[in-house]
Design a protein around this motif. Structure first.
Motif, PDB file in Angstrom:
ATOM      1  N   GLU A   1      14.263  12.992 -10.584  1.00 13.77           N
ATOM      2  CA  GLU A   1      15.640  13.268 -11.001  1.00 13.77           C
ATOM      3  C   GLU A   1      16.528  13.635  -9.817  1.00 13.77           C
ATOM      4  N   ASP A   2      15.988  14.398  -8.880  1.00 13.23           N
ATOM      5  CA  ASP A   2      16.785  14.874  -7.747  1.00 13.23           C
ATOM      6  C   ASP A   2      16.789  13.902  -6.578  1.00 13.23           C
ATOM      7  N   GLY A   3      15.890  12.913  -6.610  1.00  9.43           N
ATOM      8  CA  GLY A   3      15.830  11.926  -5.537  1.00  9.43           C
ATOM      9  C   GLY A   3      15.475  12.516  -4.188  1.00  9.43           C
ATOM     10  N   ILE A   4      14.596  13.513  -4.174  1.00  9.57           N
ATOM     11  CA  ILE A   4      14.278  14.191  -2.919  1.00  9.57           C
ATOM     12  C   ILE A   4      13.168  13.460  -2.174  1.00  9.57           C
ATOM     13  N   GLU A   5      13.158  13.656  -0.859  1.00 11.51           N
ATOM     14  CA  GLU A   5      12.169  13.002  -0.001  1.00 11.51           C
ATOM     15  C   GLU A   5      11.103  13.999   0.434  1.00 11.51           C
ATOM     16  N   PRO A   6       9.851  13.567   0.486  1.00 13.17           N
ATOM     17  CA  PRO A   6       8.783  14.454   0.953  1.00 13.17           C
ATOM     18  C   PRO A   6       8.734  14.474   2.472  1.00 13.17           C
TER      19      PRO A   6
ATOM     20  N   PRO B   1       0.788  -1.237   0.000  1.00  9.53           N
ATOM     21  CA  PRO B   1       0.000   0.000   0.000  1.00  9.53           C
ATOM     22  C   PRO B   1       0.819   1.287   0.000  1.00  9.53           C
ATOM     23  N   LYS B   2       2.105   1.223   0.328  1.00  7.95           N
ATOM     24  CA  LYS B   2       2.891   2.445   0.514  1.00  7.95           C
ATOM     25  C   LYS B   2       3.495   2.995  -0.771  1.00  7.95           C
ATOM     26  N   GLY B   3       3.840   2.140  -1.698  1.00 10.19           N
ATOM     27  CA  GLY B   3       4.489   2.606  -2.919  1.00 10.19           C
ATOM     28  C   GLY B   3       6.000   2.653  -2.771  1.00 10.19           C
ATOM     29  N   THR B   4       6.672   2.884  -3.880  1.00  4.39           N
ATOM     30  CA  THR B   4       8.125   2.803  -3.940  1.00  4.39           C
ATOM     31  C   THR B   4       8.788   4.115  -3.508  1.00  4.39           C
ATOM     32  N   ASP B   5      10.123   4.055  -3.414  1.00  9.11           N
ATOM     33  CA  ASP B   5      10.891   5.280  -3.193  1.00  9.11           C
ATOM     34  C   ASP B   5      10.629   6.285  -4.315  1.00  9.11           C
ATOM     35  N   THR B   6      10.498   5.782  -5.539  1.00  5.05           N
ATOM     36  CA  THR B   6      10.266   6.671  -6.676  1.00  5.05           C
ATOM     37  C   THR B   6       8.941   7.404  -6.538  1.00  5.05           C
ATOM     38  N   LEU B   7       7.934   6.729  -6.020  1.00  8.88           N
ATOM     39  CA  LEU B   7       6.662   7.410  -5.772  1.00  8.88           C
ATOM     40  C   LEU B   7       6.869   8.565  -4.801  1.00  8.88           C
ATOM     41  N   ARG B   8       7.599   8.338  -3.725  1.00  3.57           N
ATOM     42  CA  ARG B   8       7.833   9.411  -2.750  1.00  3.57           C
ATOM     43  C   ARG B   8       8.628  10.556  -3.369  1.00  3.57           C
ATOM     44  N   HIS B   9       9.601  10.225  -4.232  1.00  4.86           N
ATOM     45  CA  HIS B   9      10.364  11.286  -4.897  1.00  4.86           C
ATOM     46  C   HIS B   9       9.443  12.125  -5.790  1.00  4.86           C
ATOM     47  N   ALA B  10       8.532  11.449  -6.510  1.00  2.00           N
ATOM     48  CA  ALA B  10       7.595  12.174  -7.366  1.00  2.00           C
ATOM     49  C   ALA B  10       6.664  13.056  -6.537  1.00  2.00           C
ATOM     50  N   VAL B  11       6.198  12.518  -5.409  1.00  3.70           N
ATOM     51  CA  VAL B  11       5.361  13.310  -4.504  1.00  3.70           C
ATOM     52  C   VAL B  11       6.130  14.545  -4.025  1.00  3.70           C
ATOM     53  N   ALA B  12       7.388  14.351  -3.632  1.00  2.31           N
ATOM     54  CA  ALA B  12       8.196  15.470  -3.152  1.00  2.31           C
ATOM     55  C   ALA B  12       8.359  16.531  -4.234  1.00  2.31           C
ATOM     56  N   GLY B  13       8.558  16.094  -5.487  1.00  5.51           N
ATOM     57  CA  GLY B  13       8.668  17.055  -6.577  1.00  5.51           C
ATOM     58  C   GLY B  13       7.400  17.864  -6.755  1.00  5.51           C
ATOM     59  N   CYS B  14       6.251  17.186  -6.680  1.00  2.65           N
ATOM     60  CA  CYS B  14       4.969  17.886  -6.806  1.00  2.65           C
ATOM     61  C   CYS B  14       4.765  18.881  -5.669  1.00  2.65           C
ATOM     62  N   LEU B  15       5.113  18.486  -4.451  1.00  2.00           N
ATOM     63  CA  LEU B  15       4.952  19.380  -3.305  1.00  2.00           C
ATOM     64  C   LEU B  15       5.888  20.580  -3.410  1.00  2.00           C
ATOM     65  N   ASN B  16       7.133  20.347  -3.808  1.00  2.00           N
ATOM     66  CA  ASN B  16       8.103  21.441  -3.912  1.00  2.00           C
ATOM     67  C   ASN B  16       7.687  22.491  -4.935  1.00  2.00           C
ATOM     68  N   ALA B  17       7.011  22.044  -6.006  1.00  2.00           N
ATOM     69  CA  ALA B  17       6.623  22.971  -7.070  1.00  2.00           C
ATOM     70  C   ALA B  17       5.233  23.551  -6.882  1.00  2.00           C
ATOM     71  N   MET B  18       4.507  23.104  -5.873  1.00  7.84           N
ATOM     72  CA  MET B  18       3.078  23.428  -5.788  1.00  7.84           C
ATOM     73  C   MET B  18       2.817  24.921  -5.624  1.00  7.84           C
ATOM     74  N   ALA B  19       3.515  25.577  -4.721  1.00  6.66           N
ATOM     75  CA  ALA B  19       3.284  27.016  -4.522  1.00  6.66           C
ATOM     76  C   ALA B  19       3.660  27.797  -5.774  1.00  6.66           C
ATOM     77  N   ASP B  20       4.802  27.444  -6.373  1.00  4.13           N
ATOM     78  CA  ASP B  20       5.286  28.188  -7.540  1.00  4.13           C
ATOM     79  C   ASP B  20       4.419  27.964  -8.774  1.00  4.13           C
ATOM     80  N   SER B  21       3.766  26.818  -8.862  1.00  6.45           N
ATOM     81  CA  SER B  21       2.948  26.520 -10.040  1.00  6.45           C
ATOM     82  C   SER B  21       1.459  26.733  -9.797  1.00  6.45           C
TER      83      SER B  21
END
Length: 472
Positions: free
Chosen positions: A395-400, A301-321
């Motif tokens: 791409e950046d491998g960031i964590e949410p 149910p949790k998803g992969t590390d890549t899912l978390r990286h994608a989530v982190a990317g979406c969160l990081n860009a949310m205010a700016d976009s």
């Protein structure tokens, strides 16, 4: 990676298709017209920055020329404001001589326009520069550029969208729900998941689904929503994000056009009624690798590390976009706490108060739901923002941060911009946005929104609603 090809007979003019595909596309479009002799006129149209279709009406007997050679109109046409006016200080207008772009058919080809009384076909087009390079400030080309980055990594996004809209009687001074053709009554109440509400407008929805079949738009489930006369239709998931954006763009045109033929209006504006929830456009996406495996699926149910990286990317860009997800004055009426639109930047598992939701269900379909966008967005810019942000996180491998639990509105969370002006400033100053969109698109979008902000401030709330009701 050069994904463009020179077209035979037109040296230097390049397109993002191989020679064989270009020939097949051309032949298919010509054959479509020959199979539909009832079609007497065509429309050729591209999406501008606000998602408005801009183009031309052409007699069918001249259609072969458009299919083979495309058409031309000023590059500034894709950078008009919501009224269809030039951007006053745009370098695309007088400074450059208002030069032309080259508009070529997309791979979609012809599609019927069932909301018109005469048999008509629409040919979606997109813009290229004179030398054949894609015009990156074209919203569809902006999404293509993001998808090229995925393709270079051997990845393919799979996308589905949920579109909310209102059916509205705008014939009087005040907006209200239309009279039901079935009952002859006007029921002034929100009816969440009401079968009765769907049945009240059954003739409209029957025609809508028939039209979606004609246009090859994969319309799935319809429900009534929490707003007055509000409904939602889901479009099925698609492993071609450009096609998913096309479907959403065409669907919005279809719903608005078909409603008028039924005697009322349909609108995707974010918030037509002060006392009821607004309309969103939620996006679900996963990503496949070259072997067709969902890279978000870890078997649980949790998803992969890549899912978390994608989530982190979406969160990081949310205010700016936010400007992409809430592009109009009325958009910010929707984005208030407790009104079924996220305002805090957060993610969660199976929690619709969060801006990013990870739905439960079969692990093979593990995906991300992005819930910020309103129904008034440009689907091409929206998907470019979401998929582009997710890719920066991968791409950046960031964590949410940790996923939230409970009511997001009650938590102390970083917030998205709550005014149009603040969203414009955040978009303009963002480094993340520069990784998603071209410099020219960013400039054009900012100029457009600043002009709209200036002139919208001079209007009354009623006048603003009148503008947005039929446009977005």
């Amino acid at each position: 990676m050069d994904l463009t090809h020179e077209r035979p007979g037109l040296p230097g003019l390049r397109f993002p298709y191989g020679h064989g595909l270009i020939r097949r596309m051309t032949m298919n479009m010509k054959n479509w017209l020959r199979k539909h002799p009832e079609v007497r006129t065509i429309r050729v149209a591209a999406a501008d920055l606000n998602g408005q279709p801009r183009g031309k009406r052409i007699p069918t007997r001249f259609a072969d020329k458009v299919v083979e050679d495309g058409t031309r109109f000023p590059m500034s046409v894709l950078n008009l404001d919501i009224w269809g006016e030039d951007i006053e200080d745009s370098p695309l207008v007088f400074e450059s001589g208002d030069r032309d772009g080259v508009l070529k058919p997309t791979e979609r080809g012809f599609t019927p326009m069932p909301w018109l009384s005469s048999a008509t076909a629409l040919l979606p087009i997109w813009m290229f520069r004179e030398d054949g390079r894609p015009y990156e400030a074209d919203p569809r080309q902006a999404l293509r550029a993001v998808l090229d980055r995925y393709k270079a990594r051997g990845l393919t996004p799979v996308v589905a969208v949920e579109l909310e809209f209102f059916l509205i009687d705008d014939s009087g001074r005040n907006l209200q729900i239309p009279i039901s053709p079935r009952s002859g009554k006007r029921r002034k109440a929100a009816e969440t998941l009401s079968i009765r509400a769907l049945d009240s407008f059954d003739s409209f929805f029957t025609d809508l689904y028939d039209a979606c079949e004609e246009m090859d738009i994969p319309a799935d489930t319809a429900i009534s929503e929490a707003g007055l006369g509000q409904f939602e239709i889901n479009l099925m998931h698609c492993d071609d994000a450009l096609r998913a954006a096309d479907d959403a763009w065409l669907f919005k045109m279809l719903v608005k056009g078909l409603a008028r033929s039924h005697g009322f209006a349909a609108s995707f504006m974010a918030k037509p009624y002060e006392d009821y929830a607004g309309s969103g456009l939620h996006t679900h996406f996963s990503v496949l690798d070259q072997d067709g495996n969902n890279i978000f699926d870890d078997g649980g149910p949790k998803g992969t590390d890549t899912l978390r990286h994608a989530v982190a990317g979406c969160l990081n860009a949310m205010a700016d976009s936010t400007l992409v997800f809430a592009p109009h004055w009325n958009s910010y009426d929707r984005m208030v706490p407790g009104a079924h639109a996220p305002t805090g930047i957060s993610w969660a598992y199976e929690n619709r108060t969060a801006a990013i939701r990870i739905p439960s269900g079969n692990h093979k379909a593990r995906r991300i739901e992005h819930r910020l966008a309103g129904g008034d967005v440009n689907p091409y810019l929206m998907l470019a923002a979401i998929l582009g942000a997710a890719l920066t996180g991968i791409e950046d491998g960031i964590e949410p941060p940790d996923p939230i639990t409970g009511n997001a509105y009650a938590l102390d969370l970083p917030q998205v911009p709550n005014t149009w002006g603040a969203a414009i400033d955040a978009f303009e100053q963002s480094e993340i946005i520069k990784r998603i969109y071209s410099e020219e698109l960013i400039r054009n979008f900012i100029l457009t929104k600043r002009q709209e902000l200036h002139y919208m401030a001079e209007l009354t709330p009623t006048e603003r609603v009148e503008i947005y009701l039929d446009t977005v």
